[in-house]
Design a protein around this motif. Structure first.
Motif, PDB file in Angstrom:
ATOM      1  N   HIS A  79     -11.106  -3.461   6.415  1.00  0.00           N
ATOM      2  CA  HIS A  79     -10.478  -2.532   5.475  1.00  0.00           C
ATOM      3  C   HIS A  79     -10.084  -3.283   4.202  1.00  0.00           C
ATOM      4  O   HIS A  79     -10.133  -2.708   3.100  1.00  0.00           O
ATOM      5  CB  HIS A  79      -9.250  -1.888   6.116  1.00  0.00           C
ATOM      6  CG  HIS A  79      -8.547  -0.888   5.257  1.00  0.00           C
ATOM      7  ND1 HIS A  79      -9.123   0.300   4.847  1.00  0.00           N
ATOM      8  CD2 HIS A  79      -7.289  -0.898   4.709  1.00  0.00           C
ATOM      9  CE1 HIS A  79      -8.261   0.978   4.100  1.00  0.00           C
ATOM     10  NE2 HIS A  79      -7.147   0.268   3.991  1.00  0.00           N
ATOM     11  N   ALA A  80      -9.719  -4.540   4.350  1.00  0.00           N
ATOM     12  CA  ALA A  80      -9.381  -5.361   3.188  1.00  0.00           C
ATOM     13  C   ALA A  80     -10.566  -5.436   2.234  1.00  0.00           C
ATOM     14  O   ALA A  80     -10.444  -5.187   1.020  1.00  0.00           O
ATOM     15  CB  ALA A  80      -8.985  -6.770   3.639  1.00  0.00           C
ATOM     16  N   GLN A  81     -11.723  -5.778   2.769  1.00  0.00           N
ATOM     17  CA  GLN A  81     -12.922  -5.868   1.941  1.00  0.00           C
ATOM     18  C   GLN A  81     -13.295  -4.508   1.357  1.00  0.00           C
ATOM     19  O   GLN A  81     -13.709  -4.397   0.203  1.00  0.00           O
ATOM     20  CB  GLN A  81     -14.094  -6.382   2.782  1.00  0.00           C
ATOM     21  CG  GLN A  81     -13.906  -7.804   3.288  1.00  0.00           C
ATOM     22  CD  GLN A  81     -15.005  -8.183   4.260  1.00  0.00           C
ATOM     23  OE1 GLN A  81     -16.147  -8.380   3.876  1.00  0.00           O
ATOM     24  NE2 GLN A  81     -14.664  -8.292   5.538  1.00  0.00           N
ATOM     25  N   ALA A  82     -13.151  -3.474   2.176  1.00  0.00           N
ATOM     26  CA  ALA A  82     -13.531  -2.127   1.750  1.00  0.00           C
ATOM     27  C   ALA A  82     -12.694  -1.652   0.577  1.00  0.00           C
ATOM     28  O   ALA A  82     -13.220  -1.114  -0.407  1.00  0.00           O
ATOM     29  CB  ALA A  82     -13.409  -1.164   2.925  1.00  0.00           C
ATOM     30  N   VAL A  83     -11.376  -1.831   0.658  1.00  0.00           N
ATOM     31  CA  VAL A  83     -10.496  -1.404  -0.431  1.00  0.00           C
ATOM     32  C   VAL A  83     -10.741  -2.260  -1.673  1.00  0.00           C
ATOM     33  O   VAL A  83     -10.749  -1.748  -2.799  1.00  0.00           O
ATOM     34  CB  VAL A  83      -9.019  -1.465   0.002  1.00  0.00           C
ATOM     35  CG1 VAL A  83      -8.091  -1.232  -1.191  1.00  0.00           C
ATOM     36  CG2 VAL A  83      -8.741  -0.431   1.083  1.00  0.00           C
ATOM     37  N   ALA A  84     -10.951  -3.557  -1.465  1.00  0.00           N
ATOM     38  CA  ALA A  84     -11.213  -4.437  -2.602  1.00  0.00           C
ATOM     39  C   ALA A  84     -12.468  -3.993  -3.349  1.00  0.00           C
ATOM     40  O   ALA A  84     -12.475  -3.920  -4.585  1.00  0.00           O
ATOM     41  CB  ALA A  84     -11.361  -5.879  -2.129  1.00  0.00           C
ATOM     42  N   LEU A  85     -13.543  -3.681  -2.608  1.00  0.00           N
ATOM     43  CA  LEU A  85     -14.776  -3.246  -3.254  1.00  0.00           C
ATOM     44  C   LEU A  85     -14.610  -1.863  -3.884  1.00  0.00           C
ATOM     45  O   LEU A  85     -15.044  -1.628  -5.020  1.00  0.00           O
ATOM     46  CB  LEU A  85     -15.925  -3.227  -2.248  1.00  0.00           C
ATOM     47  CG  LEU A  85     -17.271  -2.712  -2.784  1.00  0.00           C
ATOM     48  CD1 LEU A  85     -17.721  -3.500  -4.007  1.00  0.00           C
ATOM     49  CD2 LEU A  85     -18.334  -2.742  -1.694  1.00  0.00           C
ATOM     50  N   ALA A  86     -13.982  -0.943  -3.172  1.00  0.00           N
ATOM     51  CA  ALA A  86     -13.782   0.404  -3.711  1.00  0.00           C
ATOM     52  C   ALA A  86     -12.947   0.357  -4.987  1.00  0.00           C
ATOM     53  O   ALA A  86     -13.236   1.068  -5.960  1.00  0.00           O
ATOM     54  CB  ALA A  86     -13.101   1.294  -2.669  1.00  0.00           C
ATOM     55  N   ALA A  87     -11.920  -0.481  -5.000  1.00  0.00           N
ATOM     56  CA  ALA A  87     -11.088  -0.623  -6.193  1.00  0.00           C
ATOM     57  C   ALA A  87     -11.897  -1.187  -7.351  1.00  0.00           C
ATOM     58  O   ALA A  87     -11.792  -0.716  -8.502  1.00  0.00           O
ATOM     59  CB  ALA A  87      -9.894  -1.525  -5.892  1.00  0.00           C
ATOM     60  N   SER A  88     -12.721  -2.181  -7.055  1.00  0.00           N
ATOM     61  CA  SER A  88     -13.552  -2.787  -8.099  1.00  0.00           C
ATOM     62  C   SER A  88     -14.514  -1.762  -8.685  1.00  0.00           C
ATOM     63  O   SER A  88     -14.681  -1.678  -9.914  1.00  0.00           O
ATOM     64  CB  SER A  88     -14.336  -3.967  -7.505  1.00  0.00           C
ATOM     65  OG  SER A  88     -15.207  -4.526  -8.465  1.00  0.00           O
ATOM     66  N   LEU A  89     -15.123  -0.952  -7.828  1.00  0.00           N
ATOM     67  CA  LEU A  89     -16.055   0.074  -8.300  1.00  0.00           C
ATOM     68  C   LEU A  89     -15.347   1.132  -9.148  1.00  0.00           C
ATOM     69  O   LEU A  89     -15.942   1.716 -10.056  1.00  0.00           O
ATOM     70  CB  LEU A  89     -16.748   0.737  -7.108  1.00  0.00           C
ATOM     71  CG  LEU A  89     -17.707  -0.146  -6.308  1.00  0.00           C
ATOM     72  CD1 LEU A  89     -18.183   0.588  -5.060  1.00  0.00           C
ATOM     73  CD2 LEU A  89     -18.889  -0.570  -7.160  1.00  0.00           C
ATOM     74  N   ALA A  90     -14.056   1.361  -8.828  1.00  0.00           N
ATOM     75  CA  ALA A  90     -13.272   2.350  -9.575  1.00  0.00           C
ATOM     76  C   ALA A  90     -12.640   1.756 -10.834  1.00  0.00           C
ATOM     77  O   ALA A  90     -11.970   2.464 -11.580  1.00  0.00           O
ATOM     78  CB  ALA A  90     -12.186   2.939  -8.683  1.00  0.00           C
ATOM     79  N   GLY A  91     -12.826   0.464 -11.035  1.00  0.00           N
ATOM     80  CA  GLY A  91     -12.288  -0.176 -12.228  1.00  0.00           C
ATOM     81  C   GLY A  91     -10.807  -0.459 -12.165  1.00  0.00           C
ATOM     82  O   GLY A  91     -10.137  -0.543 -13.201  1.00  0.00           O
ATOM     83  N   THR A  92     -10.267  -0.639 -10.949  1.00  0.00           N
ATOM     84  CA  THR A  92      -8.849  -0.927 -10.811  1.00  0.00           C
ATOM     85  C   THR A  92      -8.640  -2.207 -10.005  1.00  0.00           C
ATOM     86  O   THR A  92      -9.589  -2.782  -9.462  1.00  0.00           O
ATOM     87  CB  THR A  92      -8.108   0.253 -10.149  1.00  0.00           C
ATOM     88  OG1 THR A  92      -6.691   0.039 -10.248  1.00  0.00           O
ATOM     89  CG2 THR A  92      -8.493   0.397  -8.680  1.00  0.00           C
ATOM     90  N   SER A  93      -7.397  -2.654  -9.932  1.00  0.00           N
ATOM     91  CA  SER A  93      -7.072  -3.902  -9.241  1.00  0.00           C
ATOM     92  C   SER A  93      -6.602  -3.620  -7.815  1.00  0.00           C
ATOM     93  O   SER A  93      -6.225  -2.493  -7.477  1.00  0.00           O
ATOM     94  CB  SER A  93      -5.977  -4.649 -10.004  1.00  0.00           C
ATOM     95  OG  SER A  93      -4.788  -3.853 -10.058  1.00  0.00           O
ATOM     96  N   SER A  94      -6.614  -4.667  -6.989  1.00  0.00           N
ATOM     97  CA  SER A  94      -6.158  -4.513  -5.602  1.00  0.00           C
ATOM     98  C   SER A  94      -5.433  -5.765  -5.140  1.00  0.00           C
ATOM     99  O   SER A  94      -5.763  -6.881  -5.523  1.00  0.00           O
ATOM    100  CB  SER A  94      -7.345  -4.235  -4.675  1.00  0.00           C
ATOM    101  OG  SER A  94      -8.284  -5.299  -4.708  1.00  0.00           O
ATOM    102  N   VAL A  95      -4.410  -5.552  -4.309  1.00  0.00           N
ATOM    103  CA  VAL A  95      -3.711  -6.634  -3.645  1.00  0.00           C
ATOM    104  C   VAL A  95      -3.739  -6.318  -2.157  1.00  0.00           C
ATOM    105  O   VAL A  95      -3.409  -5.206  -1.736  1.00  0.00           O
ATOM    106  CB  VAL A  95      -2.262  -6.815  -4.165  1.00  0.00           C
ATOM    107  CG1 VAL A  95      -1.461  -5.522  -4.066  1.00  0.00           C
ATOM    108  CG2 VAL A  95      -1.565  -7.956  -3.418  1.00  0.00           C
ATOM    109  N   ILE A  96      -4.165  -7.281  -1.349  1.00  0.00           N
ATOM    110  CA  ILE A  96      -4.411  -7.032   0.066  1.00  0.00           C
ATOM    111  C   ILE A  96      -3.582  -7.975   0.925  1.00  0.00           C
ATOM    112  O   ILE A  96      -3.609  -9.195   0.729  1.00  0.00           O
ATOM    113  CB  ILE A  96      -5.899  -7.224   0.423  1.00  0.00           C
ATOM    114  CG1 ILE A  96      -6.809  -6.514  -0.589  1.00  0.00           C
ATOM    115  CG2 ILE A  96      -6.156  -6.754   1.840  1.00  0.00           C
ATOM    116  CD1 ILE A  96      -6.738  -5.023  -0.592  1.00  0.00           C
TER     117      ILE A  96
END
Length: 316
Positions: A79-96
């Motif tokens: 899920h960490a990788q999934a949210v990181a990639l989804a956030a990147s595709l959406a043009g936003t940042s992520s902290v996991i």
């Protein structure tokens, strides 16, 4: 409650972003278990696991303001990788938030998708509470790994695709950690294939869902010590359990050795690599745990994120 329409809507949102993963068959496996078996290979999904479906669906539902502020998540890896990639595709940042003993390959991949990784001790810390505080402090939106309707709807597209491709099934075996994959798949499968048996699979050391179903309420156990790190959950999700309590027919338990056997079978006979959690449903089938001789069986191979050293360590 989660609805079949929610899963159908999620399928439209993730189309073009998530892969429509292959369905594998094996004559050897069919002969061994005495049934026609269809393996949904989510190890070929983006980030190597089904989790991308739910994460992308959830991120795609965020408002412009939420996307501008960023997202947070907690996970042992997929899920960490999934949210990181989804956030990147959406043009936003992520902290996991990830456990300090998470597989190094999963940590490296999460950082590779652009996320900031914060670690904690999974055996002493409450990850949900730590992550919520982290999200509050940063002013970002928390996307839980399973206890979230948009996440569950996205995961349900696994079963939706499988049954659309192969037709009605007698039974569907799904790995259970927090219960999001099962909740989504059960919602889709019971709508598409009436009379289907929904069978969850947990590592024997992490039987929180099995205990909870037997007790009629959520039961918390100690953090499981199992090779199936993606299923090392101490208590089912509140939202997921409410759904699974209604739709599950049974939960089967598998040992770490049985999971290793399934990983080896997948490698030698199917020519694919599965992580321990990704092989647990197959392990239950190979171990002869499925009673009643269902004729057409679906099995979710939920992921393949395991590094070479760890794979050799587990099977060597």
């Amino acid at each position: 409650m989660l609805t079949f329409e929610d899963v159908q809507a999620a399928a439209k949102r993730i189309e073009g972003a998530a892969h429509r993963t292959p369905v594998l068959t094996s004559r050897t496996l069919n002969e061994r278990v005495g049934a026609e078996v269809f393996l949904k290979a989510e190890n070929f999904q983006r980030i190597g696991a089904f989790k991308f479906r739910g994460a992308f669906n959830a991120v795609s539902r965020l408002s412009t303001d939420q996307l501008a502020r960023g997202v947070a998540a907690y996970s042992s890896g997929n899920h960490a990788q999934a949210v990181a990639l989804a956030a990147s595709l959406a043009g936003t940042s992520s902290v996991i938030l990830m456990p300090d003993d998470a597989p190094p390959t999963k940590v490296a991949a999460t950082r590779g998708y652009g996320a900031e990784v914060v670690t904690y001790d999974r055996y002493t810390g409450d990850r949900a509470a730590i992550a919520q505080q982290l999200a509050t402090d940063r002013g970002v939106t928390l996307i839980p790994p399973y206890d979230h309707y948009d996440v569950m709807a996205g995961q349900g597209t696994v079963a939706l695709e499988l049954i659309e491709e192969v037709g009605p099934l007698s039974a569907l075996l799904v790995p259970i950690g927090g219960g999001g994959l099962m909740a989504g798949c059960a919602t889709a499968a019971t709508a598409l294939s009436p009379g289907i048996r929904m069978i969850g699979v947990e590592p024997a050391a992490g039987d929180d869902t099995a205990r909870s179903l037997a007790a009629g309420e959520r039961v918390e156990i100690g953090v499981p010590r199992t090779i199936a790190d993606g299923q090392a959950i101490p208590i089912p999700g509140e939202l997921t359990f409410a759904i699974n309590q209604q739709l599950l027919d049974s939960v089967e338990l598998v040992s770490d050795d049985e999971i290793r056997t399934a990983m080896a079978f997948a490698f030698e006979r199917l020519k694919i690599v599965l992580e321990p959690s990704g092989a647990s449903a197959l392990a239950a089938l190979l171990a002869g745990r499925i009673q009643g001789r269902p004729e057409r069986i679906g099995v979710v191979l939920s992921g393949g994120n395991v590094g070479l050293e760890r794979f050799l360590e587990l099977l060597g």
